[in-house]
Motif scaffolding. Structure first.
Motif, mmCIF file in Angstrom:
data_model
loop_
_atom_site.group_PDB
_atom_site.id
_atom_site.type_symbol
_atom_site.label_atom_id
_atom_site.label_comp_id
_atom_site.label_asym_id
_atom_site.label_seq_id
_atom_site.Cartn_x
_atom_site.Cartn_y
_atom_site.Cartn_z
ATOM 1 N N LEU A 93 -33.300 23.894 2.066
ATOM 2 C CA LEU A 93 -33.074 22.757 3.139
ATOM 3 C C LEU A 93 -33.215 23.359 4.462
ATOM 4 N N VAL A 94 -32.526 24.432 4.832
ATOM 5 C CA VAL A 94 -32.762 25.141 6.110
ATOM 6 C C VAL A 94 -34.268 25.376 6.338
ATOM 7 N N ARG A 95 -35.071 25.403 5.293
ATOM 8 C CA ARG A 95 -36.273 25.783 5.589
ATOM 9 C C ARG A 95 -37.239 24.629 5.566
ATOM 10 N N LEU A 96 -36.486 23.583 5.378
ATOM 11 C CA LEU A 96 -37.514 22.348 4.996
ATOM 12 C C LEU A 96 -38.378 22.080 5.990
ATOM 13 N N PRO A 97 -38.216 22.276 7.262
ATOM 14 C CA PRO A 97 -39.349 22.029 8.508
ATOM 15 C C PRO A 97 -40.427 22.772 8.277
ATOM 16 N N ILE A 98 -40.279 24.326 7.767
ATOM 17 C CA ILE A 98 -41.439 24.939 7.324
ATOM 18 C C ILE A 98 -42.322 24.586 6.316
ATOM 19 N N LEU A 99 -41.415 24.067 5.174
ATOM 20 C CA LEU A 99 -42.176 23.480 3.775
ATOM 21 C C LEU A 99 -42.732 22.274 4.361
ATOM 22 N N VAL A 100 -42.340 21.616 5.309
ATOM 23 C CA VAL A 100 -43.167 20.365 5.621
ATOM 24 C C VAL A 100 -44.378 20.622 6.468
ATOM 25 N N ASP A 101 -44.256 21.766 7.362
ATOM 26 C CA ASP A 101 -45.655 22.131 7.947
ATOM 27 C C ASP A 101 -46.515 22.769 7.053
ATOM 28 N N VAL A 102 -46.015 23.383 6.198
ATOM 29 C CA VAL A 102 -47.124 23.896 5.006
ATOM 30 C C VAL A 102 -47.605 22.780 4.231
ATOM 31 N N ALA A 103 -46.925 21.759 3.758
ATOM 32 C CA ALA A 103 -47.565 20.663 2.939
ATOM 33 C C ALA A 103 -48.273 19.812 4.026
ATOM 34 N N ALA A 130 -26.386 26.190 -5.432
ATOM 35 C CA ALA A 130 -25.948 25.422 -4.106
ATOM 36 C C ALA A 130 -26.289 26.389 -2.865
ATOM 37 N N LEU A 131 -26.079 27.606 -2.995
ATOM 38 C CA LEU A 131 -26.702 28.643 -1.950
ATOM 39 C C LEU A 131 -28.123 28.447 -1.557
ATOM 40 N N VAL A 132 -28.954 28.572 -2.927
ATOM 41 C CA VAL A 132 -30.401 28.431 -2.853
ATOM 42 C C VAL A 132 -30.922 27.044 -2.226
ATOM 43 N N SER A 133 -30.216 25.884 -2.671
ATOM 44 C CA SER A 133 -30.531 24.931 -2.132
ATOM 45 C C SER A 133 -30.228 24.702 -0.488
ATOM 46 N N ALA A 134 -29.180 25.117 -0.227
ATOM 47 C CA ALA A 134 -28.687 25.273 1.251
ATOM 48 C C ALA A 134 -29.822 26.014 2.083
ATOM 49 N N LEU A 135 -30.281 27.205 1.494
ATOM 50 C CA LEU A 135 -31.487 28.025 2.354
ATOM 51 C C LEU A 135 -32.796 27.155 2.324
ATOM 52 N N GLN A 168 -34.816 34.301 -0.596
ATOM 53 C CA GLN A 168 -34.628 32.873 0.320
ATOM 54 C C GLN A 168 -34.129 33.446 1.504
ATOM 55 N N VAL A 169 -33.323 34.426 1.457
ATOM 56 C CA VAL A 169 -32.845 35.079 3.127
ATOM 57 C C VAL A 169 -34.226 35.601 3.752
ATOM 58 N N ALA A 170 -34.993 36.308 2.786
ATOM 59 C CA ALA A 170 -36.015 37.097 3.606
ATOM 60 C C ALA A 170 -37.085 36.097 4.070
ATOM 61 N N ALA A 171 -37.245 34.785 3.218
ATOM 62 C CA ALA A 171 -38.125 34.064 3.801
ATOM 63 C C ALA A 171 -37.732 33.369 5.087
ATOM 64 N N LEU A 172 -36.356 33.053 5.121
ATOM 65 C CA LEU A 172 -35.868 32.448 6.238
ATOM 66 C C LEU A 172 -36.055 33.553 7.396
ATOM 67 N N ALA A 173 -35.714 34.875 7.217
ATOM 68 C CA ALA A 173 -35.746 35.737 8.350
ATOM 69 C C ALA A 173 -37.148 35.916 8.963
ATOM 70 N N MET A 174 -38.058 35.763 7.921
ATOM 71 C CA MET A 174 -39.547 35.772 8.388
ATOM 72 C C MET A 174 -40.149 34.577 8.819
ATOM 73 N N GLY A 175 -39.446 33.504 8.653
ATOM 74 C CA GLY A 175 -39.926 32.207 8.986
ATOM 75 C C GLY A 175 -41.180 31.716 8.149
ATOM 76 N N VAL A 176 -41.208 31.986 7.006
ATOM 77 C CA VAL A 176 -42.389 31.662 6.179
ATOM 78 C C VAL A 176 -41.921 30.707 5.079
ATOM 79 N N ALA A 177 -42.750 30.015 4.310
ATOM 80 C CA ALA A 177 -42.533 29.026 3.428
ATOM 81 C C ALA A 177 -41.962 29.643 2.049
ATOM 82 N N ALA A 178 -42.609 30.864 1.871
ATOM 83 C CA ALA A 178 -42.252 31.663 0.493
ATOM 84 C C ALA A 178 -42.355 33.192 0.603
ATOM 85 N N VAL A 179 -41.639 34.190 0.168
ATOM 86 C CA VAL A 179 -42.122 35.411 0.352
ATOM 87 C C VAL A 179 -43.257 35.694 -0.685
#
Length: 186
Positions: free
Chosen positions: A36-46, A29-34, A127-138
């Motif tokens: 989903l928070v990064r969904l806009p970044i994932l959409v941009d990469v896609a 659930a925590l990973v899913s939430a993180l 997940q936290v590192a990717a969110l902090a760096m603003g990237v789709a994946a570490v």
């Protein structure tokens, strides 16, 4: 019901307690939430990756919808891979790890095993590192391997059964290290 454990008595692998489903659900659930928070970044990469296909569609709205569906599908696939990793980690705990920790008598069926601890720390850390760096994946470079080695080496020390002897620590380390390698390769 869980049978009382006598000190110094080794439990057969099939009777060894492992990380509970409740803990796995909380981690997922925590990973899913993180994610989903990064969904806009994932959409941009896609969108960047599928720009040629989007141009071939000729319809900007359809291309945007396809890109969003692709990003959401990537999240679902990521969670499916994590579920498989959780199953493998549970098997490693059962075969190699010490009995899982329970927070308190009244905590019900909440248990955390050595491989579950490693998986949770590494996945949530990524997940936290990717969110902090603003990237789709570490990036899966040497830094991830060093973090996995450090977490795998320290995690067994949280379990009293793993601290009894060098052999018990080595068994717990094997389960923790295998889980860390699984995450670094996956």
């Amino acid at each position: 019901m869980d049978a009382p454990i006598r000190a110094g008595v080794a439990r057969p692998a099939l009777e060894r307690s492992t990380t509970s489903a409740v803990v796995w659900c909380v981690v997922l659930a925590l990973v899913s939430a993180l994610l989903l928070v990064r969904l806009p970044i994932l959409v941009d990469v896609a969108a960047a990756a599928g720009q040629e296909a989007a141009d071939a569609l000729g319809d900007a709205a359809l291309a945007a919808a396809a890109t969003t569906v692709g990003a959401v599908s990537a999240i679902a696939l990521h969670l499916l891979v994590l579920i498989v990793a959780a199953v493998i980690a549970t098997l490693l705990e059962r075969w190699l790890g010490p009995g899982a920790l329970r927070p308190a008598r009244g905590a019900g069926r909440v248990r955390l095993g050595v491989a579950g601890l490693v998986l949770a720390v590494l996945v949530l850390g990524q997940q936290v590192a990717a969110l902090a760096m603003g990237v789709a994946a570490v990036p899966r470079g040497w830094q991830l391997w060093v973090a996995a080695i450090a977490v795998a080496a320290v995690a067994p020390l949280a379990f009293p059964a793993a601290r009894r002897s060098a052999r018990d620590y080595a068994r717990s380390l094997a389960a923790a290290a295998a889980t860390g390698v699984l995450l670094c390769l996956g």
